[in-house]
Structures are given as C-alpha cells and as structure tokens.
Write an enzyme that holds these catalytic residues in place. Structure first.
Site, mmCIF file in Angstrom:
data_model
loop_
_atom_site.group_PDB
_atom_site.id
_atom_site.type_symbol
_atom_site.label_atom_id
_atom_site.label_comp_id
_atom_site.label_asym_id
_atom_site.label_seq_id
_atom_site.Cartn_x
_atom_site.Cartn_y
_atom_site.Cartn_z
ATOM 1 C CB CYS A 1 71.233 0.838 13.138
ATOM 2 S SG CYS A 1 70.325 0.336 11.674
ATOM 3 N NE ARG B 1 64.256 -5.518 22.164
ATOM 4 C CZ ARG B 1 65.063 -5.772 21.122
ATOM 5 N NH1 ARG B 1 64.817 -5.252 19.943
ATOM 6 N NH2 ARG B 1 66.099 -6.558 21.256
ATOM 7 C CG ASP C 1 58.779 -4.914 9.776
ATOM 8 O OD1 ASP C 1 59.628 -4.485 10.577
ATOM 9 O OD2 ASP C 1 59.086 -5.505 8.711
ATOM 10 C CB SER C 2 57.712 -3.801 4.593
ATOM 11 O OG SER C 2 59.074 -3.814 4.913
ATOM 12 C CG PHE D 1 61.185 0.995 10.533
ATOM 13 C CD1 PHE D 1 61.267 0.749 9.166
ATOM 14 C CD2 PHE D 1 61.024 2.310 10.964
ATOM 15 C CE1 PHE D 1 61.212 1.795 8.240
ATOM 16 C CE2 PHE D 1 60.954 3.362 10.051
ATOM 17 C CZ PHE D 1 61.057 3.105 8.687
ATOM 18 C CG ASP E 1 65.070 0.174 15.548
ATOM 19 O OD1 ASP E 1 66.125 0.709 15.167
ATOM 20 O OD2 ASP E 1 65.018 -0.965 16.075
HETATM 21 N N1 SAH Z 1 62.826 -2.438 16.121
HETATM 22 C C1 SAH Z 1 63.160 -3.801 15.763
HETATM 23 C C2 SAH Z 1 64.253 -3.877 14.732
HETATM 24 C C3 SAH Z 1 63.947 -3.138 13.437
HETATM 25 S S1 SAH Z 1 64.899 -3.631 12.081
HETATM 26 C C4 SAH Z 1 63.497 -4.577 17.020
HETATM 27 O O1 SAH Z 1 63.531 -3.983 18.114
HETATM 28 O O2 SAH Z 1 63.734 -5.779 16.944
HETATM 29 C C5 SAH Z 1 64.167 -2.816 10.743
HETATM 30 C C6 SAH Z 1 62.845 -3.385 10.265
HETATM 31 O O3 SAH Z 1 62.341 -2.508 9.280
HETATM 32 C C7 SAH Z 1 62.900 -4.757 9.591
HETATM 33 O O4 SAH Z 1 62.049 -5.628 10.277
HETATM 34 C C8 SAH Z 1 62.383 -4.528 8.147
HETATM 35 O O5 SAH Z 1 61.527 -5.572 7.718
HETATM 36 C C9 SAH Z 1 61.606 -3.250 8.315
HETATM 37 N N2 SAH Z 1 61.477 -2.375 7.143
HETATM 38 C C10 SAH Z 1 62.440 -1.980 6.290
HETATM 39 N N3 SAH Z 1 61.977 -1.048 5.427
HETATM 40 C C11 SAH Z 1 60.673 -0.853 5.744
HETATM 41 C C12 SAH Z 1 59.642 0.012 5.250
HETATM 42 N N4 SAH Z 1 59.883 0.864 4.248
HETATM 43 N N5 SAH Z 1 58.424 -0.024 5.826
HETATM 44 C C13 SAH Z 1 58.196 -0.883 6.846
HETATM 45 N N6 SAH Z 1 59.122 -1.689 7.380
HETATM 46 C C14 SAH Z 1 60.350 -1.684 6.836
#
Ligand code: SAH
Length: 393
Positions: free
Chosen positions: A337, A206, A247-248, A225, A297
């Site tokens: 990941c 970040r 995000d979802s 995400f 991510d």
């Molecule tokens: N980048 C973030 C961590 C991401 S974790 C950080 O730095 O803290 C992955 C995220 O993807 C989660 O919050 C989850 O809610 C979201 N997610 C999972 N599948 C998804 C989709 N199809 N569309 C949107 N968000 C999604």
C-alpha cells in the site's frame, strides 16, 4: 484575493490538472494557512484556485481549475454531493465506504469514511482545516447523518503545521460500530481503529480471497499483518480449517478472535498470534511448517519514492519467506500500500523474491483498491494499493 506566481515552466503540471504546487515552483506570493489563493503563470494566465499551506512542501493544493468557480460553502456542498452521488452508483458491498477520497474527489486533504451511521473524517491539509465547519455541515446535510468523528491524527498533519485531533466533531455517543462487508459482520472503533477505523480499501480483495481459498481447497492459511482479521474471516468463509492471524497489535487480534465467533465460525479453526511477522515467518520455516495460502498485507513501508529502496528489501524479504513456506500449488496474496512503490516495481520485487526463494508461480490476478477509493487519470500519485494473487508452481 492573494495571487501566487509560478516560476516559468512550472505551470505545466497544473495545465495537466495535477492539483499540487511544490514550494520550489513558486516565484512569488503567499497567504495565510488554508487561505484561498489565485495561481498564475509568469504571463499572468489563470491556473487555478488553491488552498495555501505555508508550512508544507506541497505549498498549495488546487480546489478548482475553473476561473469562474468561487471557493465558498456552495463549492464544498457541490463537491461533496458529487462524490456521494457517484458512490451510490459504484458496486460497494457494504454499509461502510469511503465517501470522499481526497484529490480523486476534488477535495485535496479530505478523507471521509462512512461506517454505518457514523462519519469518520480526516482533515490533513491547511485548506481542509480552514473549511472544517463548512465541510462538516455539508457532509451532514448530504448524508442525512448526525455524527462525525474527527480522526485528524495522521502524521501528515505535522507536515502542515497542524495539531492532532481525535474527537467528536459533530454529535457524540458510542464510537464502536458494526458494519456489514459482503456476507460478513465486522466491528470497529472509529476512535481507536487504524486510519479512520478500518481498511475499507481491501473489501473486495477479502471477498476474492474467500472465493480463491474455496476454489483451490486451501485448508491451512497464514494471514500476515491481519489487523482485525478481515482476511482470516474470508479464509474461514472459503472453507479453511486452520487459519492463523499474525499481527503485532494485541487489541486488533482480540477483535480478530471476536470476528471469528461473530460470523459463526468454529473458534478451533482460528489462532491469533501476537508477534512480529518477519520473526514468525523465519520461525515457521525453521519448524518446517507449510501453508496452503498466505496473505501479506504489510503497513506502508515506503510512504514516498524516497523510501523505495529500503522498502523494496523489506517487501522482498517477506515475499521470499512466504513463497518458501507455501506448498506447491499454494496461494500467495501479496500487497503493497506504499505510494512510493509503483505496480511495475512491486512486480519486480516479487519476481526477485521468487528467484531467491526459489519459486515460480502463475499470476492469477492483479488487484487494487475498492472503487470507493478511486484513482483518477490526472493524479497518478493516487495509485497506492496493489496486490498480486499468485499460485505457486
Ligand atoms: N490486512 C488487514 C490490514 C493490515 S494493516 C485488513 O485486511 O484489515 C497492517 C497491520 O500490520 C496493522 O494491523 C499493524 O498492526 C500490523 N503490523 C505492522 N508491523 C508489523 C510487524 N512487524 N509484525 C506484525 N504486524 C505488524
């Protein structure tokens, strides 16, 4: 003491100090859930002291390769103290950090994250479950803290035949915490947040993103995400003026919005979009949108190598769309990941996405998890998070 005899040839990975014994490697012997067993080769040679997991495919996890070592409370005190002592020497720009990273710290199945004055702990193996009270006491003694929240709610628990637990293990009180990460303040809830509360492994990426956004003068940023908006706050800190978090998870996005204000950024510079990333990328393309920087991510698409093929298609698709949506000279910070996708395969997937987009770019950096989530040389499975920072040509 119960003894487990391995099949001929199956001692080799243990001799290379790999800590797992699979079901198929065992010739005879067993034990109760989490019981300490002695591992032996066909010739009766000592291989390790391990915790037995009667229900798991990983049937035993090694505590120690030293025949003279006893697996008792003092053993856990020593391992925990060693893990914490090394964290004190690592460059960790936060009051939130991973204190114990499972196998890498010689404690398979144990994850301990510190969020300011609260420990959030996951016990994911029969062995750590059995030693839970001893581990909890040792953690409090080693840190001087009084509160542990248990987040044993990962689905791997089911593979070990263990029930889910999400409750205070020691002490109690508010589960909401504010942490400092680099120059930012972030909030989380150890009871409700993903994993143990937050994605501490992305801390330095970040910061790198903030620096890169500033270096390249990115204004319009799409954070896919986003979870609670860590990369969005970073983008704003780097000078971006139009940042979208996608995000979802609604509650995560609410926190992302709060984080923008908490860190003193103009709320007009940030949008939170509760939507599916794939659909959002396709829609943006249709609308002719262009971005200066995109973060991808996603969650673990491939928990193990068995899921790699389907996951590869999913990774390729989002990377292709993101590359199309970037301006020439734009930045893609793309991550996986998934333990089941090694770094060279991830690179190939992104290469395929580039071919299909079509787009080429310079790889400015290859990144991994923060140093408090260490990889060790004897446990290659420990490598899970990898990222590529790409400058689109
Ligand atoms: N980048 C973030 C961590 C991401 S974790 C950080 O730095 O803290 C992955 C995220 O993807 C989660 O919050 C989850 O809610 C979201 N997610 C999972 N599948 C998804 C989709 N199809 N569309 C949107 N968000 C999604």
């Amino acid at each position: 003491m119960k003894t487990i005899k391995l099949r001929a040839g199956k001692e080799r990975s243990l001799q290379r100090r790999h800590p797992w014994v699979f079901e198929g490697s065992i010739a005879k012997g067993g034990g109760d859930s989490g019981e300490t067993v002695r591992l032996e080769s066909t010739e009766g040679e000592f291989l390790g002291w391990a915790a037995f997991s009667p229900q798991s495919l990983i049937r035993a996890r090694v505590w120690s390769f030293d025949e003279a070592e006893r697996i008792d409370a003092a053993f856990f005190q020593r391992r925990i103290a060693a893990a914490i002592a090394v964290r004190a020497r690592l460059p960790i720009a936060s009051n939130a950090m991973r204190l114990i990273h499972g196998e890498a710290d010689g404690l398979p199945g144990l994850v301990v994250d510190r969020y300011d004055d609260v420990l959030s702990v996951q016990f994911s193996s029969a062995g750590t479950e059995r030693w839970k009270p001893v581990i909890a006491d040792a953690l409090l003694a080693a840190t001087g803290l009084t509160r542990i929240f248990e987040r044993s709610d990962a689905n791997v628990r089911a593979l070990e035949g263990l029930p889910e637990v999400r409750a205070w293990l020691r002490g109690d009180g508010p589960t909401e915490r504010t942490i400092q990460e680099h120059q930012w303040q972030l909030t989380l809830d150890v009871a409700e947040g993903h994993k143990t509360g937050y994605y501490l492994d992305q801390r330095d990426n970040r910061k790198k993103f903030a620096d890169t956004v500033r270096q390249y003068g990115c204004q319009r940023v799409l954070n896919c995400f986003s979870y609670t908006g860590g990369f969005s706050v970073a983008a704003l800190a780097g000078g971006a003026t139009d940042v979208t978090s996608v995000d979802s998870s609604g509650p995560s996005l609410a926190r992302a919005t709060a984080h923008v204000a908490l860190n003193g950024f103009d709320p007009a510079h940030h949008k939170a979009l509760d939507a599916d990333v794939n659909a959002t990328l396709r829609q943006a393309l249709q609308n002719g949108e262009r971005y200066d920087a995109i973060v991808l991510d996603p969650p673990k698409f491939a928990p193990t190598a068995a899921h790699a093929e389907r996951a590869a298609r999913a990774y390729k698709d989002i990377n292709r769309l993101a590359l199309k949506l970037l301006q020439p000279g734009g930045l893609l910070f793309t991550f996986s990941c998934s333990g089941g996708i090694p770094p060279d395969l991830f690179h190939k997937i992104v290469a395929g996405a580039g071919l299909d987009a079509p787009a080429d770019g310079f790889i400015l950096d290859r990144v991994g998890a923060t140093p408090d989530h260490p990889q060790t040389i004897c446990f290659p499975e420990g490598e899970y998070l990898k990222g590529l920072l790409i400058l689109k040509r």
